[in-house]
Design a protein around this motif. Structure first.
Motif, mmCIF file in Angstrom:
data_model
loop_
_atom_site.group_PDB
_atom_site.id
_atom_site.type_symbol
_atom_site.label_atom_id
_atom_site.label_comp_id
_atom_site.label_asym_id
_atom_site.label_seq_id
_atom_site.Cartn_x
_atom_site.Cartn_y
_atom_site.Cartn_z
ATOM 1 N N LEU A 16 9.160 -42.151 11.146
ATOM 2 C CA LEU A 16 9.811 -43.123 12.018
ATOM 3 C C LEU A 16 9.978 -44.489 11.354
ATOM 4 N N VAL A 17 9.772 -44.538 10.034
ATOM 5 C CA VAL A 17 9.906 -45.809 9.317
ATOM 6 C C VAL A 17 11.314 -46.396 9.462
ATOM 7 N N PRO A 18 12.391 -45.603 9.278
ATOM 8 C CA PRO A 18 13.735 -46.193 9.424
ATOM 9 C C PRO A 18 13.971 -46.813 10.798
ATOM 10 N N GLU A 19 13.407 -46.195 11.810
ATOM 11 C CA GLU A 19 13.623 -46.665 13.189
ATOM 12 C C GLU A 19 12.724 -47.836 13.560
ATOM 13 N N LEU A 20 11.463 -47.795 13.103
ATOM 14 C CA LEU A 20 10.483 -48.757 13.602
ATOM 15 C C LEU A 20 10.064 -49.832 12.598
ATOM 16 N N LEU A 21 10.119 -49.552 11.318
ATOM 17 C CA LEU A 21 9.645 -50.539 10.339
ATOM 18 C C LEU A 21 10.774 -51.229 9.568
ATOM 19 N N LYS A 22 11.813 -50.515 9.203
ATOM 20 C CA LYS A 22 12.880 -51.141 8.425
ATOM 21 C C LYS A 22 13.546 -52.307 9.151
ATOM 22 N N PRO A 23 13.685 -52.257 10.492
ATOM 23 C CA PRO A 23 14.245 -53.428 11.184
ATOM 24 C C PRO A 23 13.285 -54.624 11.200
ATOM 25 N N ARG A 24 12.084 -54.440 10.712
ATOM 26 C CA ARG A 24 11.068 -55.500 10.697
ATOM 27 C C ARG A 24 10.612 -55.699 9.245
ATOM 28 N N PRO A 25 11.377 -56.459 8.458
ATOM 29 C CA PRO A 25 11.142 -56.539 7.006
ATOM 30 C C PRO A 25 9.776 -57.082 6.616
ATOM 31 N N ARG A 26 9.254 -58.048 7.363
ATOM 32 C CA ARG A 26 7.928 -58.580 7.014
ATOM 33 C C ARG A 26 6.857 -57.518 7.219
ATOM 34 N N LEU A 27 7.003 -56.749 8.267
ATOM 35 C CA LEU A 27 6.045 -55.686 8.559
ATOM 36 C C LEU A 27 6.132 -54.579 7.504
ATOM 37 N N LEU A 28 7.341 -54.259 7.091
ATOM 38 C CA LEU A 28 7.526 -53.238 6.054
ATOM 39 C C LEU A 28 6.903 -53.696 4.736
ATOM 40 N N ASP A 29 7.103 -54.958 4.379
ATOM 41 C CA ASP A 29 6.497 -55.498 3.158
ATOM 42 C C ASP A 29 4.980 -55.499 3.248
ATOM 43 N N TYR A 30 4.454 -55.852 4.406
ATOM 44 C CA TYR A 30 3.005 -55.823 4.642
ATOM 45 C C TYR A 30 2.455 -54.421 4.428
ATOM 46 N N PHE A 31 3.133 -53.422 4.968
ATOM 47 C CA PHE A 31 2.672 -52.047 4.826
ATOM 48 C C PHE A 31 2.680 -51.604 3.364
ATOM 49 N N VAL A 32 3.689 -52.000 2.632
ATOM 50 C CA VAL A 32 3.744 -51.684 1.199
ATOM 51 C C VAL A 32 2.531 -52.286 0.493
ATOM 52 N N ARG A 33 2.173 -53.509 0.849
ATOM 53 C CA ARG A 33 0.996 -54.152 0.239
ATOM 54 C C ARG A 33 -0.295 -53.451 0.635
ATOM 55 N N MET A 34 -0.407 -53.079 1.890
ATOM 56 C CA MET A 34 -1.634 -52.438 2.370
ATOM 57 C C MET A 34 -1.854 -51.080 1.707
ATOM 58 N N LYS A 35 -0.768 -50.367 1.398
ATOM 59 C CA LYS A 35 -0.893 -49.050 0.781
ATOM 60 C C LYS A 35 -1.438 -49.119 -0.641
ATOM 61 N N LYS A 36 -1.427 -50.301 -1.224
ATOM 62 C CA LYS A 36 -1.949 -50.476 -2.579
ATOM 63 C C LYS A 36 -3.456 -50.743 -2.590
ATOM 64 N N ARG A 37 -4.028 -50.977 -1.421
ATOM 65 C CA ARG A 37 -5.452 -51.295 -1.358
ATOM 66 C C ARG A 37 -6.286 -50.025 -1.563
ATOM 67 N N PRO A 38 -7.420 -50.146 -2.253
ATOM 68 C CA PRO A 38 -8.285 -48.978 -2.477
ATOM 69 C C PRO A 38 -8.718 -48.292 -1.190
ATOM 70 N N SER A 39 -8.924 -49.064 -0.127
ATOM 71 C CA SER A 39 -9.362 -48.462 1.137
ATOM 72 C C SER A 39 -8.298 -47.519 1.694
ATOM 73 N N TYR A 40 -7.036 -47.902 1.585
ATOM 74 C CA TYR A 40 -5.951 -47.042 2.065
ATOM 75 C C TYR A 40 -5.879 -45.768 1.236
ATOM 76 N N LYS A 41 -5.984 -45.925 -0.066
ATOM 77 C CA LYS A 41 -5.917 -44.761 -0.951
ATOM 78 C C LYS A 41 -7.066 -43.798 -0.685
ATOM 79 N N GLU A 42 -8.234 -44.335 -0.378
ATOM 80 C CA GLU A 42 -9.417 -43.507 -0.131
ATOM 81 C C GLU A 42 -9.331 -42.794 1.220
ATOM 82 N N VAL A 43 -8.839 -43.489 2.228
ATOM 83 C CA VAL A 43 -8.922 -42.985 3.605
ATOM 84 C C VAL A 43 -7.655 -42.278 4.066
ATOM 85 N N VAL A 44 -6.501 -42.839 3.751
ATOM 86 C CA VAL A 44 -5.254 -42.388 4.368
ATOM 87 C C VAL A 44 -4.330 -41.626 3.417
ATOM 88 N N GLN A 45 -4.276 -42.034 2.179
ATOM 89 C CA GLN A 45 -3.241 -41.531 1.287
ATOM 90 C C GLN A 45 -3.227 -40.006 1.156
#
Length: 272
Positions: A215-244
């Motif tokens: 649902l990224v095209p529908e819910l995140l792409k219209p919100r560019p700051r939020l999309l950029d934030y998510f890109v940054r969060m995915k680079k964190r070790p905690s995200y890679k360990e828990v979610v990736q």
């Protein structure tokens, strides 16, 4: 709370659970030692008597730290945040942290997720779980009332998923949450200031769930700051360990398929 008091910390969780991901990200970000115990709700392991006696909702996660037992993600996050001082120190607005964590908790992520799952899949697991609960009631009369309450809550969720009004309300709550986050990120780098906080630990899995459900095209792409934030969060070790490792439907199938096979065999032989 001293660092020594966390040496026996245990987290009972399921890796695909959004609420469990919130707690694990918080634990990883605070660099706390903990032991993981996987409780698979698809196999109805959260309904086993020993677990159910301590947590009659059967909900995950559950955190144990010595004699302390905490159920549900909101109080667990608040507890973790208090260990050795709150995350972010003076670089976050702590009142906003509390406010944001509560707002995320008020939104029903389970309803949102299940509303994007096929009716056949939901039926497959819910019928199995209902039979498990009935079998557990017969074998554990001391827990009969609690299991009966669980049956009622399962029925309530099934009815909620049939209600267009309830699903619309759930979707609007998410949209409002995303809009507020987009506005917040216009003034701060993170959800409650200029450092990662428990507010981010609570919110990042919401974005991961949106990505998982495509649902990224529908819910995140219209919100560019939020999309950029998510890109940054995915680079964190905690995200890679828990979610990736569970961030795509293909990756999740590695977990779901064995569970479906287990349930199918147990249904075939009436092993509840």
């Amino acid at each position: 709370m001293s660092a020594e008091s966390t040496s026996n910390m245990e987290l009972f969780q399921y890796p695909l659970s959004l609420n469990c991901q919130k707690v694990r990200i918080a634990l990883e970000e605070k660099n706390l030692d903990y032991v993981l115990h996987e409780i698979n709700p698809l196999k109805a392991k959260n309904l086993d008597p020993d677990f159910f006696r301590e947590n009659s909702s059967g909900a995950l996660p559950v955190l144990k730290n010595g004699n302390v037992v905490i159920c549900e993600s909101l109080p667990i996050l608040q507890y973790i945040n208090g260990i050795n001082g709150p995350m972010g120190d003076d670089k976050v607005h702590h009142e906003k942290v509390d406010e944001w964590v509560k707002k995320v908790d008020e939104w029903d992520a389970k309803t949102f997720t299940l509303s994007h799952v096929s009716e056949g899949t939901i039926r497959f697991f819910s019928r199995f779980k209902r039979r498990v609960v009935i079998a557990r009631m017969a074998k554990n009369p001391d827990l009969a009332n609690k299991y009966h309450n669980k049956l009622n809550s399962m029925h309530a969720m099934e009815e909620k998923l049939k209600s267009n009004e309830a699903l619309s309300v759930n979707e609007k709550q998410l949209i409002d949450l995303l809009d507020e986050a987009e506005d917040q990120l216009g003034t701060t780098e993170f959800m409650a200031g200029f450092e990662f906080s428990i507010a981010d630990a609570a919110f990042v899995p919401v974005l991961a769930r949106i990505q998982l459900l495509k649902l990224v095209p529908e819910l995140l792409k219209p919100r560019p700051r939020l999309l950029d934030y998510f890109v940054r969060m995915k680079k964190r070790p905690s995200y890679k360990e828990v979610v990736q490792g569970y961030s795509s439907q293909l990756k999740q199938m590695r977990v779901l398929v064995p569970s479906m096979c287990n349930v199918a065999v147990r249904k075939l032989f009436s092993k509840y």
